[in-house]
Every structure is written in structure tokens, then in C-alpha cells.
Design a protein around this motif. Structure first.
Motif, PDB file in Angstrom:
ATOM      1  N   GLU A  87       0.810  -1.215   0.000  1.00 31.83           N
ATOM      2  CA  GLU A  87       0.000   0.000   0.000  1.00 31.83           C
ATOM      3  C   GLU A  87       0.846   1.268   0.000  1.00 31.83           C
ATOM      4  O   GLU A  87       0.422   2.289  -0.528  1.00 31.83           O
ATOM      5  CB  GLU A  87      -0.928   0.010   1.212  1.00 31.83           C
ATOM      6  CG  GLU A  87      -1.984  -1.065   1.138  1.00 31.83           C
ATOM      7  CD  GLU A  87      -2.734  -1.206   2.428  1.00 31.83           C
ATOM      8  OE1 GLU A  87      -3.447  -0.259   2.791  1.00 31.83           O
ATOM      9  OE2 GLU A  87      -2.606  -2.265   3.070  1.00 31.83           O
ATOM     10  N   GLU A  88       1.998   1.193   0.603  1.00 29.50           N
ATOM     11  CA  GLU A  88       2.831   2.387   0.721  1.00 29.50           C
ATOM     12  C   GLU A  88       3.600   2.701  -0.559  1.00 29.50           C
ATOM     13  O   GLU A  88       3.845   3.857  -0.865  1.00 29.50           O
ATOM     14  CB  GLU A  88       3.818   2.236   1.886  1.00 29.50           C
ATOM     15  CG  GLU A  88       3.154   2.017   3.228  1.00 29.50           C
ATOM     16  CD  GLU A  88       2.138   3.090   3.580  1.00 29.50           C
ATOM     17  OE1 GLU A  88       2.387   4.280   3.308  1.00 29.50           O
ATOM     18  OE2 GLU A  88       1.077   2.732   4.121  1.00 29.50           O
ATOM     19  N   ASN A  89       3.971   1.672  -1.302  1.00 30.48           N
ATOM     20  CA  ASN A  89       4.830   1.930  -2.457  1.00 30.48           C
ATOM     21  C   ASN A  89       4.230   1.518  -3.796  1.00 30.48           C
ATOM     22  O   ASN A  89       4.831   1.751  -4.826  1.00 30.48           O
ATOM     23  CB  ASN A  89       6.195   1.265  -2.267  1.00 30.48           C
ATOM     24  CG  ASN A  89       6.091  -0.225  -2.017  1.00 30.48           C
ATOM     25  OD1 ASN A  89       5.056  -0.825  -2.258  1.00 30.48           O
ATOM     26  ND2 ASN A  89       7.163  -0.814  -1.521  1.00 30.48           N
ATOM     27  N   ASN A  90       3.062   0.918  -3.801  1.00 34.59           N
ATOM     28  CA  ASN A  90       2.432   0.527  -5.061  1.00 34.59           C
ATOM     29  C   ASN A  90       1.111   1.267  -5.179  1.00 34.59           C
ATOM     30  O   ASN A  90       0.099   0.845  -4.633  1.00 34.59           O
ATOM     31  CB  ASN A  90       2.202  -0.983  -5.118  1.00 34.59           C
ATOM     32  CG  ASN A  90       1.616  -1.418  -6.452  1.00 34.59           C
ATOM     33  OD1 ASN A  90       1.255  -0.600  -7.291  1.00 34.59           O
ATOM     34  ND2 ASN A  90       1.526  -2.720  -6.646  1.00 34.59           N
ATOM     35  N   THR A  91       1.147   2.367  -5.884  1.00 29.33           N
ATOM     36  CA  THR A  91      -0.071   3.163  -6.054  1.00 29.33           C
ATOM     37  C   THR A  91      -0.689   2.959  -7.436  1.00 29.33           C
ATOM     38  O   THR A  91      -1.609   3.674  -7.803  1.00 29.33           O
ATOM     39  CB  THR A  91       0.228   4.657  -5.831  1.00 29.33           C
ATOM     40  OG1 THR A  91       1.263   5.053  -6.726  1.00 29.33           O
ATOM     41  CG2 THR A  91       0.644   4.916  -4.395  1.00 29.33           C
ATOM     42  N   ARG A  92      -0.174   1.984  -8.170  1.00 25.40           N
ATOM     43  CA  ARG A  92      -0.766   1.698  -9.483  1.00 25.40           C
ATOM     44  C   ARG A  92      -2.178   1.166  -9.297  1.00 25.40           C
ATOM     45  O   ARG A  92      -2.410   0.251  -8.521  1.00 25.40           O
ATOM     46  CB  ARG A  92       0.059   0.667 -10.244  1.00 25.40           C
ATOM     47  CG  ARG A  92       1.359   1.211 -10.787  1.00 25.40           C
ATOM     48  CD  ARG A  92       2.089   0.164 -11.546  1.00 25.40           C
ATOM     49  NE  ARG A  92       2.238  -1.002 -10.654  1.00 25.40           N
ATOM     50  CZ  ARG A  92       2.695  -2.167 -10.999  1.00 25.40           C
ATOM     51  NH1 ARG A  92       3.061  -2.393 -12.213  1.00 25.40           N
ATOM     52  NH2 ARG A  92       2.802  -3.154 -10.130  1.00 25.40           N
ATOM     53  N   MET A  93      -3.081   1.774 -10.012  1.00 23.86           N
ATOM     54  CA  MET A  93      -4.478   1.374  -9.958  1.00 23.86           C
ATOM     55  C   MET A  93      -5.033   1.400 -11.373  1.00 23.86           C
ATOM     56  O   MET A  93      -4.529   2.130 -12.227  1.00 23.86           O
ATOM     57  CB  MET A  93      -5.288   2.346  -9.090  1.00 23.86           C
ATOM     58  CG  MET A  93      -4.993   2.258  -7.636  1.00 23.86           C
ATOM     59  SD  MET A  93      -5.683   0.724  -7.003  1.00 23.86           S
ATOM     60  CE  MET A  93      -5.405   0.953  -5.292  1.00 23.86           C
ATOM     61  N   PRO A  94      -6.097   0.651 -11.586  1.00 23.53           N
ATOM     62  CA  PRO A  94      -6.738   0.719 -12.903  1.00 23.53           C
ATOM     63  C   PRO A  94      -7.195   2.148 -13.201  1.00 23.53           C
ATOM     64  O   PRO A  94      -7.624   2.879 -12.297  1.00 23.53           O
ATOM     65  CB  PRO A  94      -7.941  -0.222 -12.762  1.00 23.53           C
ATOM     66  CG  PRO A  94      -7.596  -1.123 -11.617  1.00 23.53           C
ATOM     67  CD  PRO A  94      -6.731  -0.313 -10.700  1.00 23.53           C
ATOM     68  N   ALA A  95      -7.108   2.531 -14.463  1.00 24.88           N
ATOM     69  CA  ALA A  95      -7.438   3.903 -14.864  1.00 24.88           C
ATOM     70  C   ALA A  95      -8.865   4.278 -14.474  1.00 24.88           C
ATOM     71  O   ALA A  95      -9.108   5.404 -14.022  1.00 24.88           O
ATOM     72  CB  ALA A  95      -7.232   4.067 -16.368  1.00 24.88           C
ATOM     73  N   ASP A  96      -9.803   3.348 -14.621  1.00 21.47           N
ATOM     74  CA  ASP A  96     -11.193   3.676 -14.283  1.00 21.47           C
ATOM     75  C   ASP A  96     -11.351   3.956 -12.789  1.00 21.47           C
ATOM     76  O   ASP A  96     -12.120   4.832 -12.388  1.00 21.47           O
ATOM     77  CB  ASP A  96     -12.154   2.580 -14.748  1.00 21.47           C
ATOM     78  CG  ASP A  96     -11.885   1.228 -14.107  1.00 21.47           C
ATOM     79  OD1 ASP A  96     -10.722   0.937 -13.747  1.00 21.47           O
ATOM     80  OD2 ASP A  96     -12.847   0.443 -13.971  1.00 21.47           O
ATOM     81  N   PHE A  97     -10.596   3.255 -11.969  1.00 19.43           N
ATOM     82  CA  PHE A  97     -10.658   3.500 -10.527  1.00 19.43           C
ATOM     83  C   PHE A  97     -10.079   4.873 -10.203  1.00 19.43           C
ATOM     84  O   PHE A  97     -10.643   5.623  -9.405  1.00 19.43           O
ATOM     85  CB  PHE A  97      -9.919   2.404  -9.759  1.00 19.43           C
ATOM     86  CG  PHE A  97      -9.974   2.587  -8.268  1.00 19.43           C
ATOM     87  CD1 PHE A  97     -11.119   2.254  -7.564  1.00 19.43           C
ATOM     88  CD2 PHE A  97      -8.897   3.109  -7.571  1.00 19.43           C
ATOM     89  CE1 PHE A  97     -11.187   2.434  -6.184  1.00 19.43           C
ATOM     90  CE2 PHE A  97      -8.954   3.288  -6.200  1.00 19.43           C
ATOM     91  CZ  PHE A  97     -10.104   2.951  -5.505  1.00 19.43           C
ATOM     92  N   LEU A  98      -8.969   5.219 -10.838  1.00 17.34           N
ATOM     93  CA  LEU A  98      -8.359   6.526 -10.600  1.00 17.34           C
ATOM     94  C   LEU A  98      -9.272   7.656 -11.057  1.00 17.34           C
ATOM     95  O   LEU A  98      -9.387   8.686 -10.380  1.00 17.34           O
ATOM     96  CB  LEU A  98      -6.999   6.606 -11.293  1.00 17.34           C
ATOM     97  CG  LEU A  98      -5.927   5.682 -10.714  1.00 17.34           C
ATOM     98  CD1 LEU A  98      -4.660   5.734 -11.558  1.00 17.34           C
ATOM     99  CD2 LEU A  98      -5.626   6.035  -9.269  1.00 17.34           C
ATOM    100  N   MET A  99      -9.941   7.455 -12.181  1.00 17.19           N
ATOM    101  CA  MET A  99     -10.893   8.468 -12.654  1.00 17.19           C
ATOM    102  C   MET A  99     -12.040   8.620 -11.652  1.00 17.19           C
ATOM    103  O   MET A  99     -12.467   9.741 -11.349  1.00 17.19           O
ATOM    104  CB  MET A  99     -11.443   8.095 -14.037  1.00 17.19           C
ATOM    105  CG  MET A  99     -10.426   8.232 -15.158  1.00 17.19           C
ATOM    106  SD  MET A  99      -9.782   9.906 -15.340  1.00 17.19           S
ATOM    107  CE  MET A  99     -11.250  10.766 -15.861  1.00 17.19           C
TER     108      MET A  99
END
Length: 175
Positions: A87-99
Motif C-alpha cells: 500500500e505504501e509503495n504501489n499506487t498503481r491502480m486501474p485507470a477507471d478506478f483513478l478516474m
């Protein structure tokens, strides 16, 4: 006093090692365990037994806090399986979730002066959190898909931060 300080929290409370737990069963098991190891019960005991009771009482409370929170429980299950949620170093998320996160933040900003609008957002958010928890249950309990569960934990963490932000905004308006 002889207790196994290495047993996992599920074993400590006599619960199956699953994401889906019986909350009332957890509460009852915690109350029983807390009563059994409460330091006051050992007031007349040796210093070693007093320390042991205090350590076990602390462990019982830590276990309860971990298991009663769906996010913490999911993290713990993954940890028991050797999975780091990153959680601290992997902030990659699916684009739809980030939107969706950006839209949530905009909605919160737009509603900052309106308690009713913020409470409505909070209700919507709690619905989405419940959906994520349902997905987590399926990933952990039904499919044992630990990678998917780790992603869902990171998503749930984002959602809980949003919920805190909404709560803080409501509180600031009510003060």
C-alpha cells in the motif's frame, strides 16, 4: 499462565480464517477472552503472571481491532498468506478506478459547504465500500485470489480515506 502468543488472531478467538466473519461471534469471543485475561484478575499473581496477562490482554485487543475492521482483516489474511499489499509503495491502480477517485474528490470539494450533500456522498461511498468488501470476500474466501485481494485492499484503503475526508468536512461544518 500458559498461552500461545504466536497463534493467529482467528485462532485466538476460535474463528475460521476467512474474510467473512460473524461480527457478533467476534464480539462475544473478544469479550470472553478479554474477561479471561484482564490484568485485574491477576492482581494477586506473581509479577511474571501479571506481565503475561497484560501482554495477552494487549494481544486480545489488538486481535479484536484487526479482525473487526474489514480492511485490517483483509490485510491480516494476506499477511498470513505471505502477501504484502504494498500500500505504501504501489499506487498503481486501474485507470477507471483513478478516474472515479478524481470524480469523488471533485464531488467532495463541490459539497464542502453543504452537510446534506456530504452525507449523501457518504452514503453512496459506503455502498461502494460494501461492494468492494463483497469483492474481497469472493477473492479471499471463494477464489483464494490473493493478487486480486491485494489490489482490492489498496482500493478499499483509498475509499476509506475518502470517507474520512467526507467525515472531516461534515464535522468542520457542524462545529
Amino acid at each position: 499462565m500458559n498461552h500461545d502468543f504466536n497463534q493467529d488472531f482467528f485462532s485466538l478467538f476460535g474463528l475460521p480464517r476467512r474474510f467473512a466473519i460473524d461480527a457478533a461471534g467476534l464480539d462475544a469471543a473478544w469479550r470472553a477472552a478479554a474477561a479471561q485475561v484482564h490484568p485485574d484478575r491477576y492482581a494477586a499473581s506473581s509479577d511474571a503472571d501479571k506481565r503475561s496477562a497484560l501482554m495477552l490482554a494487549t494481544r486480545v485487543n489488538e486481535g479484536y481491532q484487526t479482525l473487526k475492521s474489514p480492511l485490517n482483516r483483509a490485510r491480516y489474511l494476506l499477511q498470513l498468506s505471505g502477501v504484502d499489499t504494498q500500500e505504501e509503495n504501489n499506487t498503481r491502480m486501474p485507470a477507471d478506478f483513478l478516474m472515479a477517485q478524481m470524480e469523488w474528490r471533485e464531488s467532495i470539494d463541490d459539497a464542502r459547504a453543504d452537510v446534506d450533500a456530504l452525507e449523501s456522498l457518504s452514503r453512496r461511498l459506503r455502498g461502494e465500500v460494501r461492494d468492494l468488501q463483497t469483492e474481497l470476500e469472493a477473492a479471499l474466501d471463494a477464489r483464494a485470489d490473493l493478487d486480486a485481494a491485494a489490489v482490492l485492499v489498496r482500493k478499499l484503503r483509498f475509499m476509506e480515506k475518502l470517507d474520512q475526508e467526507i467525515g472531516d468536512a461534515i464535522e468542520s461544518l457542524l462545529d
